[in-house]
Design a protein around this motif. Structure first.
Motif, PDB file in Angstrom:
ATOM      1  N   ASP A 117       0.800  -1.223   0.000  1.00 30.25           N
ATOM      2  CA  ASP A 117       0.000   0.000   0.000  1.00 30.25           C
ATOM      3  C   ASP A 117       0.832   1.273   0.000  1.00 30.25           C
ATOM      4  OD1 ASP A 117      -2.952  -0.403   0.052  1.00 30.25           O
ATOM      5  OD2 ASP A 117      -2.446  -1.765   1.690  1.00 30.25           O
ATOM      6  N   LEU A 118       2.054   1.223  -0.533  1.00 34.85           N
ATOM      7  CA  LEU A 118       2.868   2.428  -0.614  1.00 34.85           C
ATOM      8  C   LEU A 118       2.133   3.592  -1.284  1.00 34.85           C
ATOM      9  CD1 LEU A 118       5.592   3.948  -0.298  1.00 34.85           C
ATOM     10  CD2 LEU A 118       6.273   2.927  -2.503  1.00 34.85           C
ATOM     11  N   PRO A 119       1.394   3.395  -2.388  1.00 35.66           N
ATOM     12  CA  PRO A 119       0.723   4.547  -3.004  1.00 35.66           C
ATOM     13  C   PRO A 119      -0.232   5.267  -2.046  1.00 35.66           C
ATOM     14  CG  PRO A 119       0.803   2.727  -4.555  1.00 35.66           C
ATOM     15  CD  PRO A 119       1.259   2.179  -3.235  1.00 35.66           C
ATOM     16  N   TRP A 120      -0.986   4.518  -1.253  1.00 32.34           N
ATOM     17  CA  TRP A 120      -1.899   5.165  -0.309  1.00 32.34           C
ATOM     18  C   TRP A 120      -1.128   5.859   0.813  1.00 32.34           C
ATOM     19  CZ3 TRP A 120      -6.777   6.444  -0.893  1.00 32.34           C
ATOM     20  CH2 TRP A 120      -7.500   6.890   0.206  1.00 32.34           C
ATOM     21  N   ALA A 121      -0.034   5.235   1.277  1.00 33.40           N
ATOM     22  CA  ALA A 121       0.789   5.891   2.300  1.00 33.40           C
ATOM     23  C   ALA A 121       1.334   7.225   1.786  1.00 33.40           C
ATOM     24  CB  ALA A 121       1.932   4.971   2.718  1.00 33.40           C
ATOM     25  N   LEU A 122       1.718   7.264   0.522  1.00 33.23           N
ATOM     26  CA  LEU A 122       2.208   8.524  -0.058  1.00 33.23           C
ATOM     27  C   LEU A 122       1.092   9.552  -0.151  1.00 33.23           C
ATOM     28  CD1 LEU A 122       4.513   7.062  -2.855  1.00 33.23           C
ATOM     29  CD2 LEU A 122       5.253   8.188  -0.736  1.00 33.23           C
ATOM     30  N   ARG A 123      -0.116   9.098  -0.411  1.00 38.72           N
ATOM     31  CA  ARG A 123      -1.266  10.012  -0.424  1.00 38.72           C
ATOM     32  C   ARG A 123      -1.493  10.587   0.976  1.00 38.72           C
ATOM     33  NH1 ARG A 123      -6.411  10.088  -3.453  1.00 38.72           N
ATOM     34  NH2 ARG A 123      -8.076  10.923  -2.141  1.00 38.72           N
ATOM     35  N   MET A 124      -1.501   9.702   1.981  1.00 37.39           N
ATOM     36  CA  MET A 124      -1.821  10.134   3.332  1.00 37.39           C
ATOM     37  C   MET A 124      -0.713  10.981   3.958  1.00 37.39           C
ATOM     38  SD  MET A 124      -4.851   9.010   3.855  1.00 37.39           S
ATOM     39  CE  MET A 124      -5.025   9.238   5.616  1.00 37.39           C
ATOM     40  N   TYR A 175       1.038  12.884  -2.196  1.00 34.07           N
ATOM     41  CA  TYR A 175       1.666  12.475  -3.456  1.00 34.07           C
ATOM     42  C   TYR A 175       2.885  13.306  -3.846  1.00 34.07           C
ATOM     43  CZ  TYR A 175      -2.579   9.670  -4.259  1.00 34.07           C
ATOM     44  OH  TYR A 175      -3.615   8.776  -4.159  1.00 34.07           O
ATOM     45  N   ASP A 176       3.399  14.135  -2.955  1.00 32.10           N
ATOM     46  CA  ASP A 176       4.643  14.861  -3.248  1.00 32.10           C
ATOM     47  C   ASP A 176       5.803  13.906  -2.988  1.00 32.10           C
ATOM     48  OD1 ASP A 176       6.775  16.528  -3.580  1.00 32.10           O
ATOM     49  OD2 ASP A 176       6.185  17.977  -2.036  1.00 32.10           O
ATOM     50  N   ILE A 177       6.099  13.072  -3.988  1.00 30.16           N
ATOM     51  CA  ILE A 177       7.030  11.968  -3.747  1.00 30.16           C
ATOM     52  C   ILE A 177       8.462  12.441  -3.525  1.00 30.16           C
ATOM     53  CG2 ILE A 177       5.581  10.292  -4.932  1.00 30.16           C
ATOM     54  CD1 ILE A 177       7.340  10.503  -7.373  1.00 30.16           C
ATOM     55  N   ALA A 178       8.764  13.691  -3.832  1.00 31.36           N
ATOM     56  CA  ALA A 178      10.089  14.218  -3.509  1.00 31.36           C
ATOM     57  C   ALA A 178      10.321  14.240  -2.001  1.00 31.36           C
ATOM     58  CB  ALA A 178      10.254  15.618  -4.088  1.00 31.36           C
ATOM     59  N   GLN A 179       9.232  14.302  -1.231  1.00 26.13           N
ATOM     60  CA  GLN A 179       9.361  14.296   0.225  1.00 26.13           C
ATOM     61  C   GLN A 179       9.637  12.903   0.776  1.00 26.13           C
ATOM     62  OE1 GLN A 179       6.624  16.594   2.685  1.00 26.13           O
ATOM     63  NE2 GLN A 179       5.725  17.454   0.816  1.00 26.13           N
ATOM     64  N   ARG A 180       9.433  11.895  -0.023  1.00 27.94           N
ATOM     65  CA  ARG A 180       9.691  10.508   0.391  1.00 27.94           C
ATOM     66  C   ARG A 180      10.516   9.846  -0.706  1.00 27.94           C
ATOM     67  NH1 ARG A 180       8.252  12.249   4.498  1.00 27.94           N
ATOM     68  NH2 ARG A 180       6.509  11.615   5.847  1.00 27.94           N
ATOM     69  N   ASP A 181      11.773  10.191  -0.766  1.00 28.56           N
ATOM     70  CA  ASP A 181      12.670   9.669  -1.801  1.00 28.56           C
ATOM     71  C   ASP A 181      12.974   8.208  -1.505  1.00 28.56           C
ATOM     72  OD1 ASP A 181      14.590   9.060  -3.638  1.00 28.56           O
ATOM     73  OD2 ASP A 181      16.044  10.562  -2.962  1.00 28.56           O
ATOM     74  N   ILE A 182      12.245   7.313  -2.173  1.00 26.66           N
ATOM     75  CA  ILE A 182      12.382   5.894  -1.844  1.00 26.66           C
ATOM     76  C   ILE A 182      13.659   5.263  -2.391  1.00 26.66           C
ATOM     77  CG2 ILE A 182       9.900   5.547  -1.555  1.00 26.66           C
ATOM     78  CD1 ILE A 182       9.991   4.050  -4.312  1.00 26.66           C
ATOM     79  N   SER A 183      14.509   6.060  -3.057  1.00 30.49           N
ATOM     80  CA  SER A 183      15.831   5.530  -3.408  1.00 30.49           C
ATOM     81  C   SER A 183      16.734   5.484  -2.182  1.00 30.49           C
ATOM     82  CB  SER A 183      16.493   6.389  -4.488  1.00 30.49           C
ATOM     83  OG  SER A 183      16.840   7.666  -3.981  1.00 30.49           O
ATOM     84  N   ARG A 184      16.260   6.104  -1.079  1.00 35.24           N
ATOM     85  CA  ARG A 184      17.008   6.126   0.171  1.00 35.24           C
ATOM     86  C   ARG A 184      16.167   5.516   1.288  1.00 35.24           C
ATOM     87  NH1 ARG A 184      18.754  12.381   0.455  1.00 35.24           N
ATOM     88  NH2 ARG A 184      16.471  12.524   0.468  1.00 35.24           N
ATOM     89  N   ASP A 185      16.804   5.223   2.396  1.00 37.71           N
ATOM     90  CA  ASP A 185      16.123   4.627   3.546  1.00 37.71           C
ATOM     91  C   ASP A 185      14.998   5.545   4.030  1.00 37.71           C
ATOM     92  OD1 ASP A 185      15.328   3.510   5.938  1.00 37.71           O
ATOM     93  OD2 ASP A 185      17.320   3.452   6.830  1.00 37.71           O
ATOM     94  N   GLN A 186      13.773   5.017   4.012  1.00 37.70           N
ATOM     95  CA  GLN A 186      12.616   5.760   4.506  1.00 37.70           C
ATOM     96  C   GLN A 186      11.988   5.052   5.704  1.00 37.70           C
ATOM     97  OE1 GLN A 186      11.488   8.769   3.521  1.00 37.70           O
ATOM     98  NE2 GLN A 186      13.218   8.916   2.109  1.00 37.70           N
ATOM     99  N   SER A 187      12.809   4.334   6.462  1.00 36.70           N
ATOM    100  CA  SER A 187      12.277   3.517   7.560  1.00 36.70           C
ATOM    101  C   SER A 187      11.621   4.347   8.654  1.00 36.70           C
ATOM    102  CB  SER A 187      13.369   2.628   8.149  1.00 36.70           C
ATOM    103  OG  SER A 187      14.490   3.394   8.551  1.00 36.70           O
TER     104      SER A 187
END
Length: 398
Positions: free
Chosen positions: A26-33, A37-49
């Protein structure tokens, strides 16, 4: 209990050759919440733990070769609002694939899944979670297929107008006539029928009418944990006749009986704070952790999930099993499986139980690829016999 180092090394070797196809994330919904959807704030090329269960480094560490990203829509949305939200979910998956082309490749077929694996990229597929996403329109269903959606879960937590959910009061006794038409049109397009979340009678109706293999994208065994989200034995035993695949999930309340009541209390606590139980944003997780400190939760682990897989193999056979973790769609996860890097721990536990490497290759990769390919073959045959359905819910169920 930590996995044996030797078994863990064997698990990683196996996953390098036969990576995990995970049925539901459910990553897409987590990014929405979390970030609208500003995916620059959650750069998944790096650790987002700190924020997510999922990022590319941990997908790589976990041996994931293909992911069905859930393009989930809350049942609080209906009609055009649900359709729009689904389109936004599809859009963010496409954005992620475009932003990280070295790691992610959009895939819409079994052939493209294999191509992604040969390129060393993670095949990115999409599954629409909840039949309300089509707003009772078969044309909308076909449009979602054209946009790349390759399964649809017939319901989420609430009934649709044409199918009963596992966690709502029965209204239809399974599928309505229009619900059967939805399944038929999914077969004709090549979209997999996903029976996670649906009532047992809906499962049985879908197995009766579907001409293509079905899946359970994230459901475990009801005989092991009696939650209605899990699959009864008679349905598991019917899967070989259909050719489908049941993908065991990791959600503690679905795999550990002791966790069912605890999770109900945790969900009520979230609602008391004005939050949705599935809110995995920072405030939501803070509320969840505070509850957990005061009420220690029963802890599932990789062995708990392996118990389900052992049972599911007995009931359905090794050719009909897969994995669907439900990462970023649940607040809590088992020990050893806390994020998408954990799959080797599960494979190591199954090796400890003397699962063969051939059987594990079916569990992780081959079964899921095969079921999509089989659905494609059925669709080619059906499209040769009939055109798009023009049925409406009013005409069939009115």
């Amino acid at each position: 209990m930590a996995a044996d180092a030797g078994l863990l090394a064997r698990a990683r070797e196996l996953l390098a050759e036969h990576p995990v196809v995970d049925g539901h994330n459910d990553l897409p919904w987590a990014l929405r919440m979390q970030v609208a959807y500003d995916i620059a704030q959650r750069d998944i090329s790096r650790d987002q733990s700190a924020h997510l269960h999922t990022d590319i480094p941990r997908l790589r560490s976990g041996g994931v070769g293909a992911q069905f990203w859930s393009v989930y829509v809350s049942t609080e949305l209906a009609g055009d609002a649900a359709v729009s939200a689904c389109l936004e979910q599809i859009d963010v998956v496409r954005q992620l694939a475009a932003r990280y082309p070295q790691d992610l490749r959009l895939a819409t077929s079994a052939e493209e899944m294999e191509a992604a694996r040969s390129e060393g990229r993670i095949a990115s597929l999409m599954g629409a979670e909840g039949g309300h996403s089509i707003a009772n329109s078969l044309a909308t269903l076909r449009a979602l297929y054209e946009l790349g959606v390759r399964y649809m879960t017939l319901t989420h937590n609430d009934n649709t107008d044409w199918a009963d959910s596992a966690t709502d009061e029965p209204r239809h006794g399974g599928l309505t006539r229009f619900g059967e038409e939805v399944v038929g049109e999914m077969n004709r397009t090549g979209m997999l029928v996903d029976l996670s979340h649906v009532a047992a009678d809906t499962m049985r109706d879908a197995l009766r009418v579907s001409e293509a293999p079905v899946i359970f994208s994230h459901s475990s065994a009801r005989a092991v944990c009696g939650h209605p989200r899990n699959v009864p034995d008679d349905v598991l035993e019917a899967l070989p006749g259909n050719g489908g695949v049941a993908m065991a999930t990791f959600v503690p309340k679905f795999v550990l009986p002791e966790a069912v009541a605890w999770t109900q209390a945790a969900d009520e606590n979230m609602r008391a704070h004005g939050l949705h139980p599935l809110d995995t944003g920072e405030h939501g997780m803070r509320v969840q952790r505070e509850f957990e400190r005061e009420h220690p939760r029963p802890d599932a682990d990789a062995a708990t999930v392996a118990d389900h897989l052992d049972h599911m193999r007995e009931a359905a056979g090794i050719d009909h099993l897969g994995i669907g973790g439900d990462y970023d769609g649940t607040a809590f996860l088992p020990s050893q499986l806390e994020d998408v890097s954990g799959y080797p721990n599960l494979v190591a536990e199954l090796l400890r139980r003397n699962w063969s490497e051939a059987d594990l290759a079916k569990l992780t990769w081959r079964n899921a690829v095969r079921v999509l390919g089989d659905a494609e073959a059925v669709a080619r045959e059906l499209r040769g016999r009939r055109g798009p359905s023009v049925a409406t819910i009013d005409a069939l169920d009115g």
